[in-house]
Scaffold this active site. Structure first.
Site, short mmCIF file in Angstrom:
data_model
loop_
_atom_site.label_atom_id
_atom_site.label_comp_id
_atom_site.label_asym_id
_atom_site.label_seq_id
_atom_site.Cartn_x
_atom_site.Cartn_y
_atom_site.Cartn_z
N VAL A 44 0.88 -1.17 0.00
CA VAL A 44 0.00 0.00 0.00
C VAL A 44 0.91 1.22 0.00
CG1 VAL A 44 -1.79 1.27 1.26
CG2 VAL A 44 -1.76 -1.25 1.32
N CYS A 45 0.63 2.15 -0.89
CA CYS A 45 1.35 3.42 -0.91
C CYS A 45 2.84 3.17 -1.15
CB CYS A 45 1.07 4.18 0.38
SG CYS A 45 1.53 5.91 0.43
N THR A 46 3.70 3.78 -0.35
CA THR A 46 5.14 3.67 -0.55
C THR A 46 5.72 2.33 -0.10
OG1 THR A 46 5.54 4.81 1.54
CG2 THR A 46 5.52 6.16 -0.46
N ALA A 79 -1.02 -0.96 -4.33
CA ALA A 79 -2.09 0.05 -4.24
C ALA A 79 -1.46 1.43 -4.11
CB ALA A 79 -2.98 -0.24 -3.02
#
Length: 183
Positions: free
Chosen positions: A111-113, A163
């Site tokens: 998720v994200c970074t 994501a």
């Protein structure tokens, strides 16, 4: 991929300065799905390097369930993001752990970074993937052969999924539930 009779163990990696909703959103999706299914679908746990409390973004203190050394076998592993990924990406214990658990998971998702860690390990080489929009350029430097997808909330490559950010992590988690158990 639907497997109606299997209960999956979901492990969520926690680290200092992890973005709260990057891990809490997916945690809720899998835990509530398990609850409303009569506890048949998912066992969700949290994992840190040493099992000691982590201090998430903005000071939230979280006590993980397990360490890298004592967690159960994982079917799904979630690598959330946050400013702490800038430290985790240089931590050999973290990178070694991801490298060790990934081959044995059915799904490894970021998720994200969190995608930066997967990219650093070469797990996203020559695959489409996404991350938070503010780090597209950094992602390209960390993982130069990855096709950075800038116009999708999440990317599903089968075993590896990424994501874009907080709410996209929730969307990807719902996608995984549907992929495993149907609508």
């Amino acid at each position: 991929m639907e497997q109606q009779n299997k209960r999956y163990t979901v492990g969520i990696y926690l680290f200092d300065d992890v973005e709260v909703l990057d891990f809490a959103g997916p945690f809720e999706v899998f835990a509530v799905t398990d609850e409303i299914s009569g506890y048949k679908f998912f066992e969700v746990c949290t994992i840190s390097v040493d099992g000691k409390q982590v201090k998430a973004r903005n000071g939230l203190k979280v006590q993980p369930d397990y360490s890298f050394e004592n967690h159960p076998s994982l079917d799904i592993v979630i690598i959330p993001g946050g400013m702490g990924t800038r430290v985790a990406i240089k931590d050999n214990k973290t990178l070694d752990w991801i490298s060790k658990v990934h081959p044995n998971t059915q799904i490894t998702m970021s998720v994200c970074t969190g995608s930066l860690l997967l990219g650093k390990l070469g797990l996203l080489d020559n695959l489409p993937a996404t991350t938070h929009h503010t780090v597209f350029d950094l992602f390209k430097k960390v993982s130069p052969t990855t096709k950075v997808v800038t116009d999708q909330r999440f990317v599903d490559n089968g075993h590896i999924m990424t994501a874009g950010g907080i709410s996209a992590g929730i969307d990807l988690s719902l996608h995984v539930v549907e992929k495993l158990y149907g609508k």
